[in-house]
Design a protein around this motif. Structure first.
Motif, short mmCIF file in Angstrom:
data_model
loop_
_atom_site.label_atom_id
_atom_site.label_comp_id
_atom_site.label_asym_id
_atom_site.label_seq_id
_atom_site.Cartn_x
_atom_site.Cartn_y
_atom_site.Cartn_z
N ARG A 73 0.82 -1.21 0.00
CA ARG A 73 0.00 0.00 0.00
C ARG A 73 0.85 1.27 0.00
O ARG A 73 0.37 2.35 0.34
CB ARG A 73 -0.93 0.00 1.21
CG ARG A 73 -2.01 -1.07 1.16
CD ARG A 73 -2.86 -0.97 -0.10
NE ARG A 73 -4.06 -1.79 -0.04
CZ ARG A 73 -4.96 -1.88 -1.01
NH1 ARG A 73 -4.78 -1.18 -2.13
NH2 ARG A 73 -6.03 -2.63 -0.88
N ALA A 74 2.11 1.14 -0.39
CA ALA A 74 3.01 2.30 -0.37
C ALA A 74 2.50 3.44 -1.26
O ALA A 74 2.61 4.62 -0.90
CB ALA A 74 4.41 1.88 -0.81
N SER A 75 1.93 3.12 -2.39
CA SER A 75 1.44 4.17 -3.29
C SER A 75 0.31 4.96 -2.67
O SER A 75 0.33 6.20 -2.66
CB SER A 75 0.98 3.54 -4.62
OG SER A 75 0.43 4.52 -5.47
N GLU A 76 -0.68 4.25 -2.12
CA GLU A 76 -1.83 4.94 -1.53
C GLU A 76 -1.45 5.73 -0.28
O GLU A 76 -1.82 6.90 -0.12
CB GLU A 76 -2.94 3.93 -1.19
CG GLU A 76 -3.56 3.25 -2.40
CD GLU A 76 -2.86 1.96 -2.79
OE1 GLU A 76 -3.47 1.17 -3.53
OE2 GLU A 76 -1.71 1.76 -2.36
N VAL A 77 -0.72 5.08 0.63
CA VAL A 77 -0.34 5.77 1.86
C VAL A 77 0.63 6.91 1.54
O VAL A 77 0.57 7.98 2.16
CB VAL A 77 0.27 4.79 2.88
CG1 VAL A 77 0.71 5.54 4.13
CG2 VAL A 77 -0.73 3.70 3.23
#
Length: 413
Positions: A73-77
């Motif tokens: 979830r690195a992109s969203e967070v």
């Protein structure tokens, strides 16, 4: 049943943790009426528990490395952190007169290492700004009219709002409020929920009673963990962990817990290897093991030749058996550098530091509003993301609360 009808542009925040309070602060600053509903008798109880460990607010990692900690979830967070990152969190705390410092591990703490002064100042400021706090209000879902329902000491309470932010935490430490009970009414409403699962957790191991009784609570340090990640890549990390009555836990184990947990779920088994002597090569260890014992016991021999004693020596015997000293030196050296452990299962949700799973991010728009339930936003640990300990969890909770709060403002506008 009491029915409370609201004036236009009334916003409910359900959950009094950092994500909920950040959303409340943001929405109130835009002039809207804000009511915070907290299931327990006071807000921020899990935040206060974090203060017992010094309150690790955030981390000093460079931005790209910081964002990578959120794994899948690195992109969203990372998108949330673009609005409110580690530096922003430190500046926010300074607004309450709370100065911070970077520890030797890169983690960021308040100078006084306490959570209570920051939480008290925050709640006081919110009340002064007009935010209304309602404690002992446990959210149970929606009624037939779509109004919010709460169980209170005075019976069922129903609230009509123009928007709501749900920030009720995950499923760990239920005695502090985040018990995951929200999953049932949300799933019944058709909201896509990923089942909650342990994160930043210890693991059970099949210790003998002898080892468990004598070594529970003993720290293993330093050691290097070796494991295979979910993509089949070998990984290693040095750190510290602790033997427990049931298995093993601690910061090193938490850092690789997601890989171990998911491998167990996928394959039904997983292997973890510990290097008990990270300062020595296997060749150096073997050379010392080939020296004469001169009548000493194997345990005493390990202590004198390798500096190995206490729990590390006991763990070697636990894995190799009580006849470990009779094994070939080559096998002993190999075990000391790669001691095999087979974790059985993660510890239960109720006792882990945080949880993975929750509201699937694809069910939300970029402002964290539920696509199928306009005007309803979600924030914090009840969303489907996870991160290791080190300040990453708190930072993302703050950032998601800000994002949801701004989403409410845009929605009402």
């Amino acid at each position: 049943m009491s029915i409370e009808r609201s004036a236009p542009r009334r916003v409910a925040i359900i959950g009094g943790g950092p994500a909920g309070l950040m959303a409340a602060e943001t929405v109130r600053a835009a002039g809207h009426q804000v009511d915070v509903y907290e299931a327990k008798g006071s807000p921020g109880r899990k935040f206060l528990i974090a203060g017992k460990g010094g309150l690790n607010l955030t981390h000093s990692d460079p931005h790209d490395l910081f964002v990578s900690r959120y794994r899948e979830r690195a992109s969203e967070v990372g998108d949330w952190l673009a609005d409110f990152d580690a530096d922003a969190l430190r500046a926010w705390a300074l607004g309450f007169g709370v100065e911070t410092y970077v520890g030797s591990s890169g983690r960021v703490f308040p100078v006084d290492r306490k959570a209570a002064p920051l939480l008290r100042g925050w709640v006081r400021r919110l009340k002064e700004q007009g935010v209304r706090l309602h404690v002992q209000h446990r959210w149970t879902g929606w009624d037939a009219n779509g109004d919010l329902c709460f169980d209170t000491a005075d019976g069922t309470h129903t609230v009509t709002t123009d928007a709501v932010v749900l920030a009720m935490g995950g499923g760990s430490w239920p005695q502090l409020g985040s018990d995951g009970a929200w999953t049932a009414p949300m799933a019944a409403r058709g909201i896509d929920i990923v089942p909650l699962k342990p994160a930043n957790c210890g693991f059970d191991l099949d210790w003998t009673a002898y080892f468990s009784e004598r070594q529970a609570g003993a720290p293993l340090k330093p050691v290097v963990a070796h494991w295979i990640d979910l993509h089949g890549q070998p990984r290693s990390l040095q750190g510290e962990c602790v033997i427990t009555a049931n298995g093993i836990e601690g910061s090193l184990i938490y850092a690789l817990a997601a890989d171990l947990r998911d491998a167990l779920a996928r394959d039904g088994k997983v292997q973890l290897h510990l290097d008990l002597l990270p300062g020595q090569t296997e060749a150096q260890v073997l050379e010392k093991l080939l020296r004469p014992r001169q009548g000493r016991s194997f345990g005493e021999y390990l202590r004198r030749q390798l500096g190995l004693g206490g729990v590390k020596s006991a763990l070697l015997f636990e894995v190799l058996g009580k006849e470990a000293g009779q094994l070939p030196p080559e096998r002993i050296a190999a075990a000391l550098k790669r001691l095999p452990l087979s974790p059985l299962r993660p510890r239960p949700l109720a006792e882990v530091i945080s949880t993975a799973g929750g509201v699937r991010l694809e069910a939300l728009d970029a402002q964290l509003m539920l696509r199928d339930l306009p005007g309803t936003f979600c924030a914090g640990e009840m969303l489907d993301w996870e991160a290791p300990t080190g300040g990453y969890l708190l930072t993302a909770c703050y950032a998601s609360g800000l994002r949801a709060g701004r989403g409410v403002i845009d929605y009402l506008g």
